[in-house]
Design an enzyme around this catalytic site. Structure first.
Site, PDB file in Angstrom:
ATOM      1  N   CYS A 195      -0.313  28.424  55.887  1.00  0.00           N
ATOM      2  CA  CYS A 195       0.582  27.316  55.541  1.00  0.00           C
ATOM      3  C   CYS A 195       2.045  27.741  55.502  1.00  0.00           C
ATOM      4  CB  CYS A 195       0.174  26.723  54.196  1.00  0.00           C
ATOM      5  SG  CYS A 195      -1.496  26.058  54.201  1.00  0.00           S
ATOM      6  N   CYS A 220       3.277  22.511  46.094  1.00  0.00           N
ATOM      7  CA  CYS A 220       1.837  22.705  45.951  1.00  0.00           C
ATOM      8  C   CYS A 220       1.302  22.171  44.641  1.00  0.00           C
ATOM      9  CB  CYS A 220       1.510  24.176  46.083  1.00  0.00           C
ATOM     10  SG  CYS A 220       2.503  25.214  45.025  1.00  0.00           S
TER      11      CYS A 220
END
Ligand code: SF4
Length: 238
Positions: A195, A220
């Site tokens: 990511c 996140c």
């Protein structure tokens, strides 16, 4: 404000937090900012525990740096892992790389691998400290030096909130602080390997995180619930 004052202010804040909010912890992803704070904590022997979340998908360079920090500073680094059953269920239902398919699946992966372990890591602590800076991204432009984290129920401090990139790298150079070699390869912000990508000159510092999503969604969940209205109260307390 000159750089010396910058560092003195951070030291003063770390000392106050460790004294007034024990046990205090530094949540580190071993990025450049976290390394500045780790260096200060270790050199001053402050009673602040350094912990990290091992998502199971970190780059090899980050794992190598965790060990390097243990050796260089002779400090223990607490490593927290995802719940095995939750992770197995998620992967069985969605596959190993489901985060690319939708924002929802990406957030669920972050929830299992990061947010839930963070909650366990913060349980019973007096305060947590992060290396977040305002200049890092759109989603961090309003962070305060002192906040109250309502979700985890404890004060949260961002001692480098006002620092710019030059402040960080100047400190690292002058104190010979070990850093993740990925920074030199175009990764200003380093998270999980699948990511995170390198950025181009001129791109936002966090443009390489979840680059396939809209900029305002690129967090996140680790820092989402801090309550800025409580800043004055927390500052007064520190
Ligand atoms: Fe999963 Fe990617 Fe989030 Fe890491 S950054 S927890 S791999 S979605």
């Amino acid at each position: 404000m000159n750089r010396h004052t910058h560092v003195a202010d951070v030291i003063a804040l770390l000392q106050r937090v460790s004294t007034r909010h024990p046990p205090a912890v530094l949540a580190s992803s071993f990025g450049a900012e976290d390394m500045v704070l780790t260096d200060l904590i270790a050199r001053l022997a402050l009673p602040i525990t350094v912990f990290t979340l091992d998502t199971g998908r970190l780059p090899e360079e980050t794992y190598a740096l965790i060990d390097r920090v243990r050796e260089r500073y002779d400090i223990a680094v607490e490593v927290h892992y995802p719940d095995v059953r939750a992770l197995e269920d998620y992967v069985r239902a969605n596959g190993v790389n489901a985060f690319y398919r939708s924002v929802e699946l990406r957030r669920r992966c972050c929830a299992i691998r990061k947010t839930a372990p963070l909650a366990r890591a913060l349980a019973g602590r007096g305060a947590w400290i992060t290396g977040q800076r305002r200049a890092q991204s759109l989603t961090r432009s309003d962070i305060a030096m002192a906040e109250f984290d309502a979700e985890h129920g404890l004060p949260k401090f961002n001692p480098l909130a006002e620092w710019n990139e030059d402040d960080v790298w100047s400190y690292i150079a002058s104190h010979d602080v070990p850093v993740n070699p990925l920074h030199a390869r175009g990764y200003p912000s380093i998270g999980c390997a699948p990511c995170t990508r390198a950025i181009e000159p001129g791109e936002d510092i966090r443009a390489g995180r979840w680059w396939w999503e809209d900029p305002e969604q690129r967090e996140c969940g680790l820092h989402r619930h801090s309550v800025h209205v409580a800043v004055r109260a927390v500052q007064a307390e520190t």
